[in-house]
Write a protein that holds these residues in place. Structure first.
Motif, PDB file in Angstrom:
ATOM      1  N   ALA A   1      47.872  32.336  26.622  1.00 20.63           N
ATOM      2  CA  ALA A   1      49.107  31.681  26.194  1.00 20.63           C
ATOM      3  C   ALA A   1      50.321  32.192  26.957  1.00 20.63           C
ATOM      4  O   ALA A   1      51.314  31.479  27.125  1.00 20.63           O
ATOM      5  N   SER A   2      50.246  33.444  27.434  1.00 24.86           N
ATOM      6  CA  SER A   2      51.385  34.030  28.136  1.00 24.86           C
ATOM      7  C   SER A   2      51.398  33.689  29.621  1.00 24.86           C
ATOM      8  O   SER A   2      52.355  34.008  30.328  1.00 24.86           O
ATOM      9  N   LEU A   3      50.334  33.041  30.110  1.00 19.38           N
ATOM     10  CA  LEU A   3      50.265  32.721  31.527  1.00 19.38           C
ATOM     11  C   LEU A   3      51.029  31.442  31.840  1.00 19.38           C
ATOM     12  O   LEU A   3      51.173  30.571  30.982  1.00 19.38           O
ATOM     13  N   PRO A   4      51.501  31.305  33.082  1.00 22.25           N
ATOM     14  CA  PRO A   4      52.090  30.032  33.516  1.00 22.25           C
ATOM     15  C   PRO A   4      51.036  28.932  33.440  1.00 22.25           C
ATOM     16  O   PRO A   4      49.839  29.206  33.465  1.00 22.25           O
ATOM     17  N   PRO A   5      51.442  27.652  33.349  1.00 19.94           N
ATOM     18  CA  PRO A   5      50.497  26.543  33.175  1.00 19.94           C
ATOM     19  C   PRO A   5      49.365  26.515  34.191  1.00 19.94           C
ATOM     20  O   PRO A   5      48.207  26.317  33.827  1.00 19.94           O
ATOM     21  N   ALA A   6      49.677  26.722  35.478  1.00 18.38           N
ATOM     22  CA  ALA A   6      48.634  26.646  36.514  1.00 18.38           C
ATOM     23  C   ALA A   6      47.578  27.718  36.293  1.00 18.38           C
ATOM     24  O   ALA A   6      46.371  27.464  36.381  1.00 18.38           O
ATOM     25  N   GLN A   7      48.031  28.942  35.981  1.00 18.02           N
ATOM     26  CA  GLN A   7      47.082  30.030  35.772  1.00 18.02           C
ATOM     27  C   GLN A   7      46.342  29.865  34.449  1.00 18.02           C
ATOM     28  O   GLN A   7      45.215  30.317  34.299  1.00 18.02           O
ATOM     29  N   ARG A   8      47.000  29.209  33.472  1.00 13.26           N
ATOM     30  CA  ARG A   8      46.338  28.961  32.196  1.00 13.26           C
ATOM     31  C   ARG A   8      45.149  28.026  32.418  1.00 13.26           C
ATOM     32  O   ARG A   8      44.085  28.195  31.831  1.00 13.26           O
ATOM     33  N   ARG A   9      45.335  27.037  33.309  1.00  5.09           N
ATOM     34  CA  ARG A   9      44.236  26.121  33.616  1.00  5.09           C
ATOM     35  C   ARG A   9      43.109  26.849  34.336  1.00  5.09           C
ATOM     36  O   ARG A   9      41.929  26.589  34.111  1.00  5.09           O
TER      37      ARG A   9
ATOM     38  N   ALA B   1      41.951  34.064  38.586  1.00 11.55           N
ATOM     39  CA  ALA B   1      42.560  33.945  37.268  1.00 11.55           C
ATOM     40  C   ALA B   1      43.937  34.589  37.188  1.00 11.55           C
ATOM     41  O   ALA B   1      44.809  34.116  36.457  1.00 11.55           O
ATOM     42  N   TYR B   2      44.147  35.673  37.927  1.00  6.79           N
ATOM     43  CA  TYR B   2      45.394  36.434  37.775  1.00  6.79           C
ATOM     44  C   TYR B   2      46.203  36.558  39.060  1.00  6.79           C
ATOM     45  O   TYR B   2      47.266  37.179  39.068  1.00  6.79           O
ATOM     46  N   GLU B   3      45.669  36.026  40.156  1.00  6.44           N
ATOM     47  CA  GLU B   3      46.378  36.088  41.442  1.00  6.44           C
ATOM     48  C   GLU B   3      46.719  37.522  41.804  1.00  6.44           C
ATOM     49  O   GLU B   3      47.845  37.843  42.190  1.00  6.44           O
ATOM     50  N   ILE B   4      45.715  38.396  41.675  1.00  2.89           N
ATOM     51  CA  ILE B   4      45.871  39.802  42.089  1.00  2.89           C
ATOM     52  C   ILE B   4      44.777  40.117  43.098  1.00  2.89           C
ATOM     53  O   ILE B   4      43.830  39.351  43.266  1.00  2.89           O
ATOM     54  N   GLU B   5      44.900  41.234  43.754  1.00  2.12           N
ATOM     55  CA  GLU B   5      43.861  41.728  44.653  1.00  2.12           C
ATOM     56  C   GLU B   5      43.264  42.986  44.027  1.00  2.12           C
ATOM     57  O   GLU B   5      44.003  43.880  43.603  1.00  2.12           O
ATOM     58  N   ALA B   6      41.940  43.058  43.961  1.00  2.00           N
ATOM     59  CA  ALA B   6      41.242  44.231  43.432  1.00  2.00           C
ATOM     60  C   ALA B   6      40.242  44.700  44.480  1.00  2.00           C
ATOM     61  O   ALA B   6      39.419  43.915  44.948  1.00  2.00           O
ATOM     62  N   TYR B   7      40.321  45.966  44.851  1.00  2.00           N
ATOM     63  CA  TYR B   7      39.442  46.494  45.886  1.00  2.00           C
ATOM     64  C   TYR B   7      39.342  48.005  45.704  1.00  2.00           C
ATOM     65  O   TYR B   7      40.108  48.619  44.936  1.00  2.00           O
ATOM     66  N   THR B   8      38.373  48.620  46.377  1.00  2.00           N
ATOM     67  CA  THR B   8      38.211  50.070  46.293  1.00  2.00           C
ATOM     68  C   THR B   8      38.735  50.721  47.564  1.00  2.00           C
ATOM     69  O   THR B   8      38.633  50.162  48.658  1.00  2.00           O
ATOM     70  N   ARG B   9      39.286  51.908  47.369  1.00  2.00           N
ATOM     71  CA  ARG B   9      39.740  52.713  48.506  1.00  2.00           C
ATOM     72  C   ARG B   9      39.678  54.183  48.102  1.00  2.00           C
ATOM     73  O   ARG B   9      40.172  54.556  47.040  1.00  2.00           O
ATOM     74  N   SER B  10      39.024  54.985  48.940  1.00  2.00           N
ATOM     75  CA  SER B  10      38.904  56.431  48.702  1.00  2.00           C
ATOM     76  C   SER B  10      38.323  56.730  47.319  1.00  2.00           C
ATOM     77  O   SER B  10      38.734  57.669  46.642  1.00  2.00           O
ATOM     78  N   GLY B  11      37.371  55.913  46.897  1.00  2.00           N
ATOM     79  CA  GLY B  11      36.698  56.167  45.637  1.00  2.00           C
ATOM     80  C   GLY B  11      37.454  55.717  44.409  1.00  2.00           C
ATOM     81  O   GLY B  11      37.011  55.963  43.281  1.00  2.00           O
ATOM     82  N   ASN B  12      38.586  55.035  44.586  1.00  2.00           N
ATOM     83  CA  ASN B  12      39.379  54.547  43.458  1.00  2.00           C
ATOM     84  C   ASN B  12      39.505  53.023  43.515  1.00  2.00           C
ATOM     85  O   ASN B  12      39.307  52.412  44.562  1.00  2.00           O
ATOM     86  N   LEU B  13      39.845  52.447  42.372  1.00  2.00           N
ATOM     87  CA  LEU B  13      40.082  51.000  42.303  1.00  2.00           C
ATOM     88  C   LEU B  13      41.570  50.740  42.453  1.00  2.00           C
ATOM     89  O   LEU B  13      42.393  51.344  41.747  1.00  2.00           O
TER      90      LEU B  13
END
Length: 343
Positions: free
Chosen positions: A93-101, A34-46
């Motif tokens: 509404a604030s996302l680019p069209p591709a991400q809005r889809r 949805a957001y084209e980000i990477e989310a992962y844990t390292r050393s007990g943090n996000l």
């Protein structure tokens, strides 16, 4: 020119990491789509990495979720997913069209998701179930106790068949249509190694904890059918933290390695019991990996609940061990020297 950034959100426990990223990193994957980000844990943090505006939006959502969890709010997986993924119309509404889809594709209502899960849960075990016969009087009593009670405890040393027989009973209930889902859970407690220092993403770190459960299922119904039922949502294998806030109805629920629960965690688990469900908690009181300052929830629950109608307790001994003959000798050797272990 797009600006990229990486931010760190402190987490208070592994439970928070599991709840935020989701079982099998489901929420992390949805956030990535949805957001084209990477989310992962390292050393007990996000850690969240990606385009600055997207990272900021995800940060707000994660902190909003953590705020609710830390205030004691009980949230089911669907509610957590909706907090993290949306849909917030102003955000879309604030996302680019591709991400809005993409965001729109994930904006299925909770009602639709629950209906889909209910339809999927109609799938039952269609293959041949391996025949499992109890070995000895105690195992036979254990199987009868599971069949007769809504809540059962199987306690005793390793190798007595506590987990395997409970999984076999659960699979049989699922095959016979007595329940619609099979949920198997374990507390994620570190035994000498910190999760934060193990290689891989969160799911890779959790897999070793769940491997004994998968081994039992593979032995009973095979690899392919286990995977098919898991994909259909009929079988769910997840850490104990993911049970919080749920009502488990028409399910067979197995808590394995229950000696590693705290009193609070055990209370949380037992109070998930819903209509038409059956629960089994198994564990070895002498193999607890929780902090010495914490009281094990397994024996505390047995002490509180033994003798209640609808609750059964089966205690195995070294003589009930059915693994390699040496296992019984090993268990007896450790039991006889328990008093000298600190010397």
């Amino acid at each position: 020119m797009q600006s990229f950034t990486e931010i760190t959100i402190p987490l208070k426990s592994h439970d928070e990491a599991i709840l935020v990223l989701g079982a099998y990193d489901r929420n992390a994957k949805l956030l990535r789509q949805a957001y084209e980000i990477e989310a992962y844990t390292r050393s007990g943090n996000l850690r969240i990495k990606g385009r600055a505006d997207q990272v900021l939006e995800v940060q707000k959502r994660v902190e909003h979720l953590l705020g609710k969890l830390r205030k004691g709010r009980t949230l089911d997986p669907i509610s957590i997913e909706e907090i993290l993924i949306g849909p917030r119309e102003e955000a879309k509404a604030s996302l680019p069209p591709a991400q809005r889809r993409q965001a729109a594709a994930h904006s299925i209502s909770a009602t639709e998701r629950r209906a889909g899960a209910a339809m999927r849960s109609d799938k039952r075990i269609g293959g041949r179930l391996k025949s499992v016969e109890p070995r000895g009087a105690n195992q036979r009593r254990y199987m009868e106790m599971i069949a007769e009670n809504s809540l059962s405890f199987g306690i005793g040393p390793a190798g007595t068949g506590k987990t395997f027989l409970a999984v076999a009973a659960a699979v049989r209930c699922l095959r016979d249509g007595e329940v619609r889902r099979l949920i198997i859970t374990r507390p994620v407690v570190e035994a000498g190694e910190s999760l934060g220092f193990l290689p891989g993403d969160l799911q890779a770190k959790l897999d070793p904890y769940m491997r004994p459960v998968y081994d039992s299922l593979y032995a009973l119904i095979g690899f392919e059918e286990t995977r098919e039922l898991e994909e259909a949502g009929v079988i769910e294998i997840a850490p104990l933290a993911y049970m919080r806030g749920r009502t488990l109805s028409d399910c067979f629920v197995l808590l394995d390695e229950a000696q590693n629960t705290t009193v609070g965690q055990m209370k949380m688990f037992l109070t998930r019991l819903g209509e038409g469900s059956r629960m089994v908690a198994t564990g070895d009181p002498f193999q607890s990996d929780i902090s010495g300052r914490e009281k094990s929830g397994l024996m505390d629950a047995v002490k509180r609940l033994r003798g209640f109608e609808g609750i059964g307790v089966c205690e195995f001994e070294a003589k009930d061990i059915v693994r390699h003959p040496l296992v019984e000798k090993i268990v007896r050797a450790y039991e006889s020297n328990a008093g000298n272990s600190a010397n």
